[in-house]
Scaffold this motif. Structure first.
Motif, PDB file in Angstrom:
ATOM      1  N   ALA A   1       5.681  18.280 -13.740  1.00  0.00           N
ATOM      2  CA  ALA A   1       6.131  18.915 -14.576  1.00  0.00           C
ATOM      3  C   ALA A   1       6.359  19.057 -15.746  1.00  0.00           C
ATOM      4  CB  ALA A   1       7.220  17.560 -13.432  1.00  0.00           C
ATOM      5  N   SER A   2       6.264  18.315 -16.104  1.00  0.00           N
ATOM      6  CA  SER A   2       5.918  17.764 -17.442  1.00  0.00           C
ATOM      7  C   SER A   2       5.261  19.042 -18.139  1.00  0.00           C
ATOM      8  CB  SER A   2       5.590  16.562 -18.426  1.00  0.00           C
ATOM      9  OG  SER A   2       4.404  15.993 -17.941  1.00  0.00           O
ATOM     10  N   GLY A   3       3.628  19.472 -17.436  1.00  0.00           N
ATOM     11  CA  GLY A   3       3.106  20.245 -18.254  1.00  0.00           C
ATOM     12  C   GLY A   3       1.570  19.593 -18.892  1.00  0.00           C
ATOM     13  N   GLY A   4       1.949  18.240 -18.367  1.00  0.00           N
ATOM     14  CA  GLY A   4       0.328  17.670 -19.036  1.00  0.00           C
ATOM     15  C   GLY A   4       0.973  17.170 -19.698  1.00  0.00           C
ATOM     16  N   GLN A   5       2.750  17.093 -20.326  1.00  0.00           N
ATOM     17  CA  GLN A   5       2.218  16.435 -21.741  1.00  0.00           C
ATOM     18  C   GLN A   5       3.470  14.809 -21.322  1.00  0.00           C
ATOM     19  OE1 GLN A   5       2.141  17.803 -24.640  1.00  0.00           O
ATOM     20  NE2 GLN A   5       1.412  19.435 -23.934  1.00  0.00           N
ATOM     21  N   VAL A   6       3.017  14.079 -22.289  1.00  0.00           N
ATOM     22  CA  VAL A   6       3.381  12.791 -22.422  1.00  0.00           C
ATOM     23  C   VAL A   6       5.107  12.386 -23.027  1.00  0.00           C
ATOM     24  CG1 VAL A   6       3.484  10.469 -23.192  1.00  0.00           C
ATOM     25  CG2 VAL A   6       1.344  11.801 -23.124  1.00  0.00           C
ATOM     26  N   THR A   7       6.018  12.997 -21.669  1.00  0.00           N
ATOM     27  CA  THR A   7       7.533  12.441 -21.849  1.00  0.00           C
ATOM     28  C   THR A   7       8.430  10.826 -21.164  1.00  0.00           C
ATOM     29  OG1 THR A   7       7.177  12.835 -19.460  1.00  0.00           O
ATOM     30  CG2 THR A   7       7.292  14.519 -20.968  1.00  0.00           C
ATOM     31  N   ALA A   8       8.861  10.723 -21.346  1.00  0.00           N
ATOM     32  CA  ALA A   8       9.716   9.677 -21.193  1.00  0.00           C
ATOM     33  C   ALA A   8       9.689   9.554 -19.394  1.00  0.00           C
ATOM     34  CB  ALA A   8      10.615   9.222 -21.120  1.00  0.00           C
ATOM     35  N   ALA A   9       9.105  10.320 -18.833  1.00  0.00           N
ATOM     36  CA  ALA A   9       9.170  10.225 -17.345  1.00  0.00           C
ATOM     37  C   ALA A   9       7.786  10.271 -16.859  1.00  0.00           C
ATOM     38  CB  ALA A   9       9.841  11.178 -16.479  1.00  0.00           C
TER      39      ALA A   9
ATOM     40  N   TYR B   1       1.286  -1.163   0.014  1.00  0.00           N
ATOM     41  CA  TYR B   1      -0.031  -0.366   0.239  1.00  0.00           C
ATOM     42  C   TYR B   1       0.872   1.511  -0.316  1.00  0.00           C
ATOM     43  CZ  TYR B   1      -3.192   3.744   1.414  1.00  0.00           C
ATOM     44  OH  TYR B   1      -3.460   4.668   1.426  1.00  0.00           O
ATOM     45  N   GLN B   2       1.611   1.247   0.935  1.00  0.00           N
ATOM     46  CA  GLN B   2       2.572   2.681   1.352  1.00  0.00           C
ATOM     47  C   GLN B   2       3.072   2.752  -0.378  1.00  0.00           C
ATOM     48  OE1 GLN B   2       2.808   4.916   3.593  1.00  0.00           O
ATOM     49  NE2 GLN B   2       1.701   3.318   4.616  1.00  0.00           N
ATOM     50  N   GLU B   3       3.623   1.836  -1.578  1.00  0.00           N
ATOM     51  CA  GLU B   3       4.574   1.403  -2.013  1.00  0.00           C
ATOM     52  C   GLU B   3       3.401   2.494  -3.538  1.00  0.00           C
ATOM     53  OE1 GLU B   3       5.797  -2.300  -3.459  1.00  0.00           O
ATOM     54  OE2 GLU B   3       7.681  -2.061  -1.092  1.00  0.00           O
ATOM     55  N   PHE B   4       2.232   1.305  -3.226  1.00  0.00           N
ATOM     56  CA  PHE B   4       1.631   1.960  -4.196  1.00  0.00           C
ATOM     57  C   PHE B   4       0.830   3.449  -4.070  1.00  0.00           C
ATOM     58  CE2 PHE B   4      -3.562   2.236  -5.427  1.00  0.00           C
ATOM     59  CZ  PHE B   4      -3.490   2.451  -6.607  1.00  0.00           C
ATOM     60  N   VAL B   5       1.351   4.227  -2.583  1.00  0.00           N
ATOM     61  CA  VAL B   5       0.667   5.624  -2.472  1.00  0.00           C
ATOM     62  C   VAL B   5       1.763   5.998  -3.114  1.00  0.00           C
ATOM     63  CG1 VAL B   5       0.425   7.599  -0.848  1.00  0.00           C
ATOM     64  CG2 VAL B   5      -1.212   5.099  -0.560  1.00  0.00           C
ATOM     65  N   VAL B   6       3.883   5.841  -2.888  1.00  0.00           N
ATOM     66  CA  VAL B   6       4.054   6.545  -3.262  1.00  0.00           C
ATOM     67  C   VAL B   6       4.452   6.850  -4.665  1.00  0.00           C
ATOM     68  CG1 VAL B   6       6.992   6.683  -3.249  1.00  0.00           C
ATOM     69  CG2 VAL B   6       5.718   5.963  -1.869  1.00  0.00           C
ATOM     70  N   ALA B   7       3.373   5.491  -5.960  1.00  0.00           N
ATOM     71  CA  ALA B   7       4.094   5.464  -7.052  1.00  0.00           C
ATOM     72  C   ALA B   7       2.714   6.497  -7.865  1.00  0.00           C
ATOM     73  CB  ALA B   7       3.663   3.677  -7.558  1.00  0.00           C
ATOM     74  N   ILE B   8       1.671   6.899  -6.759  1.00  0.00           N
ATOM     75  CA  ILE B   8       0.600   7.574  -7.353  1.00  0.00           C
ATOM     76  C   ILE B   8       1.191   8.919  -7.130  1.00  0.00           C
ATOM     77  CG2 ILE B   8      -1.569   8.659  -6.355  1.00  0.00           C
ATOM     78  CD1 ILE B   8      -2.848   5.997  -5.586  1.00  0.00           C
ATOM     79  N   ALA B   9       1.666   9.221  -5.892  1.00  0.00           N
ATOM     80  CA  ALA B   9       2.013  10.676  -6.062  1.00  0.00           C
ATOM     81  C   ALA B   9       3.454  11.065  -7.723  1.00  0.00           C
ATOM     82  CB  ALA B   9       3.075  11.208  -4.413  1.00  0.00           C
ATOM     83  N   SER B  10       4.206   9.730  -6.972  1.00  0.00           N
ATOM     84  CA  SER B  10       5.435  10.286  -8.596  1.00  0.00           C
ATOM     85  C   SER B  10       5.139  10.696  -9.730  1.00  0.00           C
ATOM     86  CB  SER B  10       6.354   9.077  -8.302  1.00  0.00           C
ATOM     87  OG  SER B  10       7.040   8.584  -6.779  1.00  0.00           O
ATOM     88  N   THR B  11       3.759   9.392  -9.823  1.00  0.00           N
ATOM     89  CA  THR B  11       3.296   9.752 -11.298  1.00  0.00           C
ATOM     90  C   THR B  11       2.165  11.390 -11.290  1.00  0.00           C
ATOM     91  OG1 THR B  11       2.313   7.615 -11.084  1.00  0.00           O
ATOM     92  CG2 THR B  11       1.321   8.796 -12.719  1.00  0.00           C
ATOM     93  N   LEU B  12       1.420  11.603 -10.154  1.00  0.00           N
ATOM     94  CA  LEU B  12       1.271  13.057 -10.199  1.00  0.00           C
ATOM     95  C   LEU B  12       2.067  14.392 -10.285  1.00  0.00           C
ATOM     96  CD1 LEU B  12      -1.703  12.632  -7.443  1.00  0.00           C
ATOM     97  CD2 LEU B  12      -1.861  12.880 -10.083  1.00  0.00           C
ATOM     98  N   GLU B  13       3.288  13.991 -10.126  1.00  0.00           N
ATOM     99  CA  GLU B  13       4.422  14.773  -9.930  1.00  0.00           C
ATOM    100  C   GLU B  13       4.933  15.084 -11.370  1.00  0.00           C
ATOM    101  OE1 GLU B  13       7.815  13.221  -6.872  1.00  0.00           O
ATOM    102  OE2 GLU B  13       5.974  14.669  -5.413  1.00  0.00           O
ATOM    103  N   ALA B  14       5.216  13.723 -11.773  1.00  0.00           N
ATOM    104  CA  ALA B  14       5.595  13.578 -13.600  1.00  0.00           C
ATOM    105  C   ALA B  14       4.471  14.405 -14.707  1.00  0.00           C
ATOM    106  CB  ALA B  14       6.442  12.040 -13.889  1.00  0.00           C
ATOM    107  N   LYS B  15       3.639  14.082 -13.656  1.00  0.00           N
ATOM    108  CA  LYS B  15       2.533  14.485 -14.958  1.00  0.00           C
ATOM    109  C   LYS B  15       3.008  16.220 -14.657  1.00  0.00           C
ATOM    110  CE  LYS B  15      -2.444  15.054 -16.269  1.00  0.00           C
ATOM    111  NZ  LYS B  15      -3.874  15.026 -16.285  1.00  0.00           N
TER     112      LYS B  15
END
Length: 146
Positions: free
Chosen positions: A28-36, A12-26
């Protein structure tokens, strides 16, 4: 049981971290699809799957414990080894049966359920595999005297 709870909590903790990382990556990219963002989404999918597996394992464990407790209570009740609660009168019910007899009947029911689940059984063709030389008699010993 603690290991199962710990595994589910870690997933669960890893899932929450992955959600946060996904939101941060989105963000940071300004909503664009990037490798990150692609990598973050892939990580999110994997952590979600690991969390689902951990939850399934916990659910299987709980179900197995429920079945075991239910079986133990059934044996106690059927064999008459459970007395009434303190302060409550013991009500007469069915006469107790032996634990061996209860186990035989339980196995017969399990075989029938398996056959029905496999689709090999029909109303006129329900057979139980014979593992002993004596045929199985589903009647109680008390029934045969009537």
């Amino acid at each position: 049981m603690d290991d199962i709870v710990d595994a589910m909590n870690n997933a669960y903790q890893e899932f929450v971290v992955a959600i946060a990382s996904t939101l941060e990556a989105k963000e940071a990219s300004g909503g664009q699809v990037t490798a990150a963002t692609d990598a973050a989404l892939e990580n999110l999918k994997q952590s979600r799957e690991l969390f689902r597996v951990a939850c399934d394992q916990a659910e299987e464990f709980v179900e197995s414990v429920k079945l075991r407790i239910g079986s133990e209570c059934l044996v106690d009740e059927a064999t008459g080894s459970v007395a009434g609660k303190p302060g409550q009168p013991v009500t007469p019910g069915l006469p107790p049966i032996s634990a061996v007899r209860l186990e035989q009947m339980s196995k017969a029911v399990r075989w029938l359920v398996l056959e029905l689940q496999q689709g090999s059984g029909s109303a006129g063709n329900l057979s139980m595999p014979q593992h002993s030389s004596a045929p199985f008699d589903a009647r109680f010993h008390e029934d045969s005297t009537q």
